[in-house]
Scaffold this motif. Sequence first.
Motif, PDB file in Angstrom:
ATOM      1  N   PRO A   1      48.767 108.000  51.593  1.00  0.00           N
ATOM      2  CA  PRO A   1      47.941 109.114  51.088  1.00  0.00           C
ATOM      3  C   PRO A   1      46.891 108.658  50.080  1.00  0.00           C
ATOM      4  N   ALA A   2      47.223 107.693  49.234  1.00  0.00           N
ATOM      5  CA  ALA A   2      46.246 107.189  48.267  1.00  0.00           C
ATOM      6  C   ALA A   2      45.151 106.403  48.975  1.00  0.00           C
ATOM      7  N   ALA A   3      45.516 105.651  50.001  1.00  0.00           N
ATOM      8  CA  ALA A   3      44.518 104.904  50.767  1.00  0.00           C
ATOM      9  C   ALA A   3      43.538 105.859  51.437  1.00  0.00           C
ATOM     10  N   GLU A   4      44.046 106.951  51.998  1.00  0.00           N
ATOM     11  CA  GLU A   4      43.176 107.932  52.641  1.00  0.00           C
ATOM     12  C   GLU A   4      42.273 108.616  51.611  1.00  0.00           C
ATOM     13  N   TYR A   5      42.806 108.858  50.425  1.00  0.00           N
ATOM     14  CA  TYR A   5      42.002 109.442  49.355  1.00  0.00           C
ATOM     15  C   TYR A   5      40.848 108.505  48.987  1.00  0.00           C
ATOM     16  N   VAL A   6      41.147 107.225  48.799  1.00  0.00           N
ATOM     17  CA  VAL A   6      40.114 106.245  48.434  1.00  0.00           C
ATOM     18  C   VAL A   6      39.044 106.166  49.515  1.00  0.00           C
ATOM     19  N   ALA A   7      39.480 106.106  50.773  1.00  0.00           N
ATOM     20  CA  ALA A   7      38.521 106.002  51.872  1.00  0.00           C
ATOM     21  C   ALA A   7      37.614 107.233  51.923  1.00  0.00           C
ATOM     22  N   THR A   8      38.187 108.396  51.654  1.00  0.00           N
ATOM     23  CA  THR A   8      37.387 109.624  51.645  1.00  0.00           C
ATOM     24  C   THR A   8      36.351 109.604  50.525  1.00  0.00           C
ATOM     25  N   LYS A   9      36.766 109.166  49.336  1.00  0.00           N
ATOM     26  CA  LYS A   9      35.834 109.122  48.206  1.00  0.00           C
ATOM     27  C   LYS A   9      34.700 108.134  48.462  1.00  0.00           C
ATOM     28  N   LEU A  10      34.964 107.060  49.181  1.00  0.00           N
ATOM     29  CA  LEU A  10      33.903 106.119  49.536  1.00  0.00           C
ATOM     30  C   LEU A  10      33.026 106.691  50.644  1.00  0.00           C
ATOM     31  N   ALA A  11      33.646 107.328  51.629  1.00  0.00           N
ATOM     32  CA  ALA A  11      32.873 107.921  52.719  1.00  0.00           C
ATOM     33  C   ALA A  11      31.937 109.014  52.209  1.00  0.00           C
ATOM     34  N   ASP A  12      32.353 109.717  51.165  1.00  0.00           N
ATOM     35  CA  ASP A  12      31.524 110.790  50.596  1.00  0.00           C
ATOM     36  C   ASP A  12      30.143 110.298  50.160  1.00  0.00           C
ATOM     37  N   VAL A  13      30.063 109.003  49.808  1.00  0.00           N
ATOM     38  CA  VAL A  13      28.779 108.454  49.354  1.00  0.00           C
ATOM     39  C   VAL A  13      28.205 107.463  50.361  1.00  0.00           C
ATOM     40  N   GLY A  14      28.746 107.499  51.593  1.00  0.00           N
ATOM     41  CA  GLY A  14      28.168 106.689  52.660  1.00  0.00           C
ATOM     42  C   GLY A  14      28.719 105.293  52.811  1.00  0.00           C
ATOM     43  N   VAL A  15      29.843 104.996  52.180  1.00  0.00           N
ATOM     44  CA  VAL A  15      30.448 103.660  52.300  1.00  0.00           C
ATOM     45  C   VAL A  15      31.501 103.686  53.407  1.00  0.00           C
ATOM     46  N   ASP A  16      31.359 102.785  54.360  1.00  0.00           N
ATOM     47  CA  ASP A  16      32.318 102.676  55.462  1.00  0.00           C
ATOM     48  C   ASP A  16      33.539 101.895  54.985  1.00  0.00           C
ATOM     49  N   ALA A  17      34.655 102.579  54.861  1.00  0.00           N
ATOM     50  CA  ALA A  17      35.879 101.949  54.370  1.00  0.00           C
ATOM     51  C   ALA A  17      36.935 101.951  55.470  1.00  0.00           C
ATOM     52  N   LYS A  18      37.603 100.822  55.652  1.00  0.00           N
ATOM     53  CA  LYS A  18      38.642 100.695  56.670  1.00  0.00           C
ATOM     54  C   LYS A  18      40.010 100.952  56.041  1.00  0.00           C
ATOM     55  N   VAL A  19      40.761 101.904  56.611  1.00  0.00           N
ATOM     56  CA  VAL A  19      42.160 102.103  56.221  1.00  0.00           C
ATOM     57  C   VAL A  19      43.006 101.272  57.175  1.00  0.00           C
ATOM     58  N   LEU A  20      43.731 100.324  56.630  1.00  0.00           N
ATOM     59  CA  LEU A  20      44.487  99.370  57.436  1.00  0.00           C
ATOM     60  C   LEU A  20      45.973  99.581  57.173  1.00  0.00           C
ATOM     61  N   VAL A  21      46.671 100.111  58.170  1.00  0.00           N
ATOM     62  CA  VAL A  21      48.083 100.446  58.046  1.00  0.00           C
ATOM     63  C   VAL A  21      48.916  99.229  58.432  1.00  0.00           C
ATOM     64  N   SER A  22      49.706  98.760  57.506  1.00  0.00           N
ATOM     65  CA  SER A  22      50.508  97.560  57.743  1.00  0.00           C
ATOM     66  C   SER A  22      51.926  97.873  58.201  1.00  0.00           C
ATOM     67  N   ALA A  23      52.404  99.082  57.929  1.00  0.00           N
ATOM     68  CA  ALA A  23      53.748  99.535  58.291  1.00  0.00           C
ATOM     69  C   ALA A  23      53.747 101.045  58.080  1.00  0.00           C
ATOM     70  N   PRO A  24      54.749 101.759  58.575  1.00  0.00           N
ATOM     71  CA  PRO A  24      54.769 103.207  58.362  1.00  0.00           C
ATOM     72  C   PRO A  24      54.600 103.572  56.884  1.00  0.00           C
ATOM     73  N   ASN A  25      53.578 104.371  56.603  1.00  0.00           N
ATOM     74  CA  ASN A  25      53.259 104.856  55.251  1.00  0.00           C
ATOM     75  C   ASN A  25      52.711 103.786  54.312  1.00  0.00           C
ATOM     76  N   ARG A  26      52.561 102.554  54.772  1.00  0.00           N
ATOM     77  CA  ARG A  26      52.014 101.485  53.938  1.00  0.00           C
ATOM     78  C   ARG A  26      50.593 101.202  54.395  1.00  0.00           C
ATOM     79  N   ALA A  27      49.630 101.288  53.478  1.00  0.00           N
ATOM     80  CA  ALA A  27      48.236 101.155  53.900  1.00  0.00           C
ATOM     81  C   ALA A  27      47.375 100.524  52.822  1.00  0.00           C
TER      82      ALA A  27
END
Length: 433
Positions: free
Chosen positions: A30-56
């Motif tokens: 959830p924190a990774a998705e939050y960070v990616a959203t905050k970057l996307a809001d200003v036009g930054v392409d951020a990759k969320v990379l899931v390494s295991a269930p719930n780990r990102a």
Amino acid sequence: MAEPDVVALASELIRIDTTNPGDGTGRELPAAEYVATKLADVGVDAKVLVSAPNRANVVARITGTEPDLDALLVHGHLDVVPAEAADWSVPPFAGEVRDGVLWGRGAVDMKGMDAMMLAVVRAWMREGRRPRRDIVLAFTADEEGSAEHGSGWLVAEHPELFDGCTEGISESGGYTFHVGDRRLYPIAAGERGTAWMRLTATGRAGHGSKVNADNAVGALAGAVHRLHEYRWPIRLTPTVRASVEAIGAALGVEVDLDGDADVDRLLERFGPARELVEPVLRNSSNPTMLNAGYKVNVIPETAVGHVDGRIVPGARDEFEATVAELVGPDVTWEYEHAEIPLSADPASPTFRAMAAALVAEDPGGHVVPMCMSGGTDAKQFSRLGIVGYGFSPLRMPPDLDYGAMFHSVDERVPVDALEFGVRVLDRFLTTVG
């Protein structure tokens, strides 16, 4: 301006419970998705990379204005250690601001820095600014565990995301350390290596009332006691030597480390600043856990102990030989977890740029290099040839001990410390070449 953004970002990150118990069950997604959203809001392409269930993890690259320069990695972890709410003055995951102070688990370690990273980049995008170097942002999972699902996984599975990165910055440096009326700002230019050990003694099981010279508990207790009592010799690494000299200069204490210098006696003249050096002068071996037996009148066949060992750069062979001698022939030992020590140049252009950014915001401050007693994700990123520095700038008040906030009850950080950190980080990242 990035300052108004940073407190809201830090508070919102703290409210996302990313507790990492260290048993593989963390939940950073959830924190990774939050960070990616905050970057996307200003036009930054951020990759969320899931390494295991719930780990990102999250990785993004900001293109610099001078493509011939090496890229710089800026990384922070999203997970936090557990917090018992009943022990806290303020709910640990509420992210509350009280009297100008942000409270919560991760305020210092290290969602405050995560928020500063986000705030600076969001300001760049809104204002049309760019750094000179490419900046790779990495928000990682599992730093408070083994890094298996975080930086270790990123390095093994996605090394291409860090192409061109030669240096990196992250936690535990650039904060205010008060010594009387002097303000020191230690920047980490090294880390001791990790050497977590399991000791095992095997003997003859039997009745507690009988004579038993082959007692596993006794053998283990002796080995643990010897490791505890051993006084490891001083090993002055280049970073620690530079640290002692710089602290001495800042405090007006004459330093002579040549010949038969009594370093312990010298540090007595440093006052509180000895804390910056004392833990990293030597290897160390601290017993932490013991496990043996199931009933008071039964001698167990096996006894197990755990020791937290730390190794200064260049001293692993000495460490291993000494441990083998101290535990003796009746106890075996092995690494349960081992990581390399790190060293960075405290005279590099990057270090100088960090120092200049700090002094620009606090002209009366004194920047000094230090070696960290513990470790960070920089160890994993070093496998890609990335030299790591500890630089999470905060101007802390004299009555709030930065080091004491790590993993503690009532972790907190002043709002103006975060705002100071944003200004320093922005200045450093946009000027470093």
